[in-house]
Design an enzyme around this catalytic site. Structure first.
Site, PDB file in Angstrom:
ATOM      1  N   GLU A  82     -35.899  -3.251  21.804  1.00 48.78           N
ATOM      2  CA  GLU A  82     -36.789  -2.151  22.166  1.00 48.78           C
ATOM      3  C   GLU A  82     -36.958  -1.269  20.937  1.00 48.78           C
ATOM      4  OE1 GLU A  82     -33.915  -0.860  24.830  1.00 48.78           O
ATOM      5  OE2 GLU A  82     -34.653  -1.982  26.563  1.00 48.78           O
ATOM      6  N   TYR A 201     -25.983   8.435  20.208  1.00 53.03           N
ATOM      7  CA  TYR A 201     -27.190   8.002  20.902  1.00 53.03           C
ATOM      8  C   TYR A 201     -27.945   9.200  21.485  1.00 53.03           C
ATOM      9  CZ  TYR A 201     -27.595   2.913  21.001  1.00 53.03           C
ATOM     10  OH  TYR A 201     -27.850   1.601  20.672  1.00 53.03           O
ATOM     11  N   VAL A 250     -20.522 -19.502   4.853  1.00 48.76           N
ATOM     12  CA  VAL A 250     -19.667 -18.769   3.916  1.00 48.76           C
ATOM     13  C   VAL A 250     -18.294 -18.622   4.569  1.00 48.76           C
ATOM     14  CG1 VAL A 250     -19.314 -16.628   2.653  1.00 48.76           C
ATOM     15  CG2 VAL A 250     -21.624 -17.579   2.880  1.00 48.76           C
ATOM     16  N   THR A 508     -29.621  -1.262  17.350  1.00 49.15           N
ATOM     17  CA  THR A 508     -31.059  -1.051  17.177  1.00 49.15           C
ATOM     18  C   THR A 508     -31.518  -1.835  15.952  1.00 49.15           C
ATOM     19  OG1 THR A 508     -30.767   0.900  15.750  1.00 49.15           O
ATOM     20  CG2 THR A 508     -30.954   1.284  18.124  1.00 49.15           C
TER      21      THR A 508
END
Length: 591
Positions: A82, A201, A250, A508
């Site tokens: 989102e 947040y 890796v 995010t």
């Protein structure tokens, strides 16, 4: 590296850093953070693409931003993204990435036009009693005491919240409210997760609190995140000559740490099963994605449950971070995040409808045609009386270029995979795709005698188990996540959700891309500011709007107060009478 605000530097082209033509860059992983850093190297540090190399153990790029159709299994999306209009770094980059669908426009252009033409909002956010509207009606339904608990958290210094859980701060005044239903299902917070991250947040998105009940603050890409975001970035990088080395894992990175300097010296690789070593000089820069919330994720099928693997595997991203962290305390403490998967695991599930039989039940809830090509649910719909706490969403269809036009892809997740289902009497974690679909069909109101038939013949359902899905939110303290460029680092940086940048919030797209910009601008001394995190936290208008929104529109003067408090408020109101302060407070319905 320094921060900037405003548009003076937002559109400027930095001068080419000295000596960049003779330097090289190597990336551990090809997730959103790594690809973004590669793009910033090309665009802003102006490094020749042929000098940039990406290593990934998978055969395709994307990391957690996946979207793929697996032969014999079906469409899989482990999660979704989102976006917010104030993802300053993300939009800064995507204005420069060409669309792969429309010639002559950028990914940002494409995205902006789409969300302007078809804005997002939900017509039913919460259901109960098998698909009936729960009539939360946009209300937070939080008491004055609960609102004060939220305010107290908002203003508590970060240092006092280190290693604290949400339940250390909130009681049932918050945890039994509509606010918490909206919050924890949208962001995938457990009650036991980090109070510090909860506070961050709230501060980061304070300007969108009023949009939480109907999700109108959100914006979505046209297709799944892989096709809409990852592929354009890969094409951009390939067009500049960047090199991708897939099926290359890796295994370890060794550092020379002495005299206050930290230099990445050697990378151990496993390519197609063969061990190789890459020796680095101080002109070879290494970008490390440390940790991943899709580590150890497993895919089930229509008739197959997911395997649960709670311990990091050798060669995985957490195992690599563990090896790196053992070499210096400034490299973080990965065990804080992967140490208790029972407190951060959940399942993401993709339901592919195969005919029209399920669609009427969806339409009855979301009030929109799922096959219209426009916004459908407008974000997640939560079945609040579900034992699994099921939430589901349908973004614009089709979600894949290859998807048949008469089929619909539904993404759902259960925050409580250990709990017993209400129709399928077993834990979600033990269920096949078909059984999970049956539970979802039950909660959207399909008659019980039709549920098994529809789950069998009208849908193909693919579950994924993610033991570390919300690992970002585990309680932590300063130093548990390494700085993007640790003090003394000469030729390396950490990228992604487990690296530390101030004020922004994990889970995010912006956070991953911000770590990328900070890393490139710091190591290459790019003379252009990194955009500050949007400052709604410091905007009195946003603070007032959020305060009244949380009170469901009731002014502060209607709070339950004692005699002394009421007299104090009365005196304050007399002092500001006839001033701009009074006008502002009335405009935002504070008084």
């Amino acid at each position: 590296m320094y921060y900037s605000s405003g548009n003076y530097e937002a559109f400027a082209r930095p001068l080419k850093p000295e000596g960049v033509d003779h330097k090289s860059a190597y990336f551990v992983g090809t997730g959103l953070a790594a690809l973004s850093a590669g793009c910033f190297l090309v665009r802003d540090a102006q490094m020749p693409g042929k000098n940039i190399h990406f290593f990934d153990r998978d055969p395709v790029a994307g990391g957690a931003c996946d979207g793929w159709k697996y032969p014999e299994i079906g469409y899989v999306m482990r999660g979704g993204r989102e976006m917010d209009n104030h993802f300053e770094v993300m939009w800064d980059l995507f204005r420069s990435i060409p669309s792969i669908e429309t010639e002559g426009v950028s990914v940002l252009d494409e995205y902006y036009w789409l969300n302007k033409k078809d804005p997002n909002y939900s017509l039913c956010r919460v259901t109960e009693k098998r698909g009936q509207d729960a009539h939360t009606d946009g209300k937070f339904s939080i008491s004055d005491k609960g609102a004060m608990e939220l305010m107290h958290l908002f203003f508590t210094p970060n240092e006092e919240l280190e290693d604290k859980r949400i339940t250390d701060i909130f009681d049932d005044e918050v945890l039994k409210s509509n606010f918490w239903t909206y919050w924890r299902t949208m962001f995938a917070f457990y009650d036991c997760n980090s109070a510090l991250e909860m506070k961050l947040y709230m501060q980061r998105f304070i300007h969108h609190i009023d949009g939480l009940p109907d999700l109108r603050a959100l914006r979505f890409t046209k297709y799944n995140q892989y096709e809409s975001m990852i592929l354009p970035m890969v094409k951009y990088l390939e067009s500049h000559g960047c090199q991708f080395h897939f099926n290359t894992q890796v295994m370890d990175v060794r550092f020379d740490i002495r005299n206050g300097r930290k230099v990445a010296k050697r990378v151990e690789l496993l390519h197609d099963g063969n061990q190789e070593f890459l020796d680095l000089t101080e002109d070879d820069y290494l970008f490390i994605t440390n940790g991943s919330n899709v580590e150890n994720s497993t895919i089930g099928g229509q008739d197959k449950p997911c395997e649960y693997i709670p311990t990091p595997r050798p060669g995985g991203s957490f195992d690599l971070w563990r090896r790196i962290a053992a070499q210096d305390s400034s490299f973080g403490h990965p065990e804080k995040f992967y140490g208790d998967p029972e407190e951060c695991k959940w399942m993401g599930v993709t339901v592919n409808t195969l005919d029209e039989k399920i669609l009427p039940y969806i339409k009855n809830i979301c009030k929109r045609d799922p096959l219209s090509g426009k916004v459908v649910t407008g974000g997640i719909v939560t079945a609040q009386d579900s034992g699994w706490l099921l939430s589901w969403t349908i973004n614009r269809q089709p979600q894949f270029h290859s998807q048949p036009k008469d089929q619909c892809l539904v993404w759902l997740y259960g925050l409580f995979p250990n709990a017993e289902g209400d129709f399928v009497k077993k834990p979600m974690k033990d269920c096949t795709g078909k059984e999970i679909c049956m539970e979802w069909l039950y909660h959207i109101g399909v008659p019980e005698n039709q549920i098994e038939d529809l789950a069998t013949h009208s849908a193909n359902t693919v579950p994924t188990m993610m033991p570390f899905a919300s690992a970002y939110f585990m309680p932590r303290t300063k130093g548990d996540r390494p700085e993007v460029v640790p003090e003394g680092a000469v030729n390396f940086a950490f990228l992604g959700q487990f690296a530390e940048v101030p004020r922004d919030t994990v889970f995010t797209t912006e956070y991953s891309m911000r770590t990328a910009m900070v890393a490139v601008y710091t190591l290459f001394n790019v003379d252009r500011g990194v955009p500050e995190v949007w400052g709604s936290l410091y905007d009195i208008r946003d603070l007032l709007k959020a305060t009244i929104s949380l009170r469901d529109g009731k002014p502060l003067t209607e709070m339950d107060m004692g005699f002394k408090e009421r007299m104090a408020v009365k005196k304050v109101l007399e002092k500001i009478a006839g001033t701009d302060v009074e006008k502002l407070l009335k405009e935002y319905h504070v008084i």
